[in-house]
Design a protein around this motif. Sequence first.
Motif, PDB file in Angstrom:
ATOM      1  N   ASP A 197      41.435 -53.070  86.773  1.00 16.51           N
ATOM      2  CA  ASP A 197      40.413 -51.884  86.539  1.00 16.51           C
ATOM      3  C   ASP A 197      40.702 -50.692  86.006  1.00 16.51           C
ATOM      4  N   ALA A 198      42.182 -50.426  86.185  1.00 17.19           N
ATOM      5  CA  ALA A 198      42.487 -48.877  85.816  1.00 17.19           C
ATOM      6  C   ALA A 198      44.215 -49.159  85.780  1.00 17.19           C
ATOM      7  N   TYR A 258      41.275 -45.573  82.299  1.00 17.63           N
ATOM      8  CA  TYR A 258      40.246 -47.085  82.679  1.00 17.63           C
ATOM      9  C   TYR A 258      39.597 -47.186  81.006  1.00 17.63           C
ATOM     10  N   VAL A 264      31.879 -48.728  84.850  1.00 17.36           N
ATOM     11  CA  VAL A 264      33.207 -48.073  85.828  1.00 17.36           C
ATOM     12  C   VAL A 264      32.328 -48.272  87.524  1.00 17.36           C
ATOM     13  N   LEU A 276      35.731 -47.597  92.036  1.00 21.36           N
ATOM     14  CA  LEU A 276      36.875 -46.997  91.237  1.00 21.36           C
ATOM     15  C   LEU A 276      36.580 -45.388  91.228  1.00 21.36           C
ATOM     16  N   LEU A 277      35.196 -44.974  90.908  1.00 16.78           N
ATOM     17  CA  LEU A 277      34.798 -43.616  91.107  1.00 16.78           C
ATOM     18  C   LEU A 277      35.180 -42.802  92.251  1.00 16.78           C
TER      19      LEU A 277
END
Length: 301
Positions: free
Chosen positions: A148-149, A281, A287, A291-292
């Motif tokens: 994801d990142a 990302y 998103v 994740l945020l």
Amino acid sequence: MNRAHQLRFGDMFALAVFLAVADHKSFRSAAIALEVTPSAVSHSVKALERQLGVRLLNRTTRSMALTVAGAHFATQLRPALASIEEAVRVVGDLGDTPSGTIRINASEGAIQIVLRPILASFLQKYPQVQLDIVNDGRLSDVIDEGFDAGIRLKEAVPKDMIAVQVSDDIRFLAVASPAYFATYGKPTAPRNLLDHECIRFRFDSGSIYRWEFEREGKKEAIDVKGRLTLTDQKLMVEAATDGIGIAFVPDHLTYDGLKSGRLQTVLEEWCPAYPGLCLYYSGHRHVSSALLALISTIRRS
């Protein structure tokens, strides 16, 4: 009706298993990635082949390779499964509470600096979120490998990614023990390092890091020499402390040694600070709220 059209929703797992085998070129590696047994992977692929009526893999006791049909199926399947996974993430994000798994790719140093300080508080605050953190110094393509990142120095972030700086600027320092400098003297310019015993750093890719210096706009990259090459920067600091040679490492690893007098610096005027670590990302994918939430937690720490 053709058997290929008779796949049921429960067969999604079999499709994911086959794609993992195709990507990893190994039943065992696929099993580890999926957190199941190799036997479960083998049985799933065999069942899928029976259902489709076509061989997808050629197996021997020592190797595994995709058949022509298997390679074509994997190519068609990969974006389809990615779309389904994206849809699941988007729908899951409609809930009030961040949830789901966040896969992060980062070097050991980035994990220690950015993630370790917030792990306990983040996981406590968001009990429905799972973190899957992979220590990787190869600068992998996070999108192709299903992350994801990623976290890496700003200068190394791919241009098509969204980058959020998550650490202070980073400065590399050349350090060695007082005993080493007393015996061999101190270099006064980067090129003098070629006359010294330097502790080299090898990337996971196998390449050796060239020490990079800059002063008043002038840049120098030195391919230093030395009998000791390591892949761990903490060990480099310890080796420098033991008098083996000069190490060139991130400044946060040198604080204790410099404060105690066990290390000394050289060429400080050639060691400017650079933009620090960024969490990055893709801007072309959804998103997740999880994740945020992670980004927000890191930036508040």
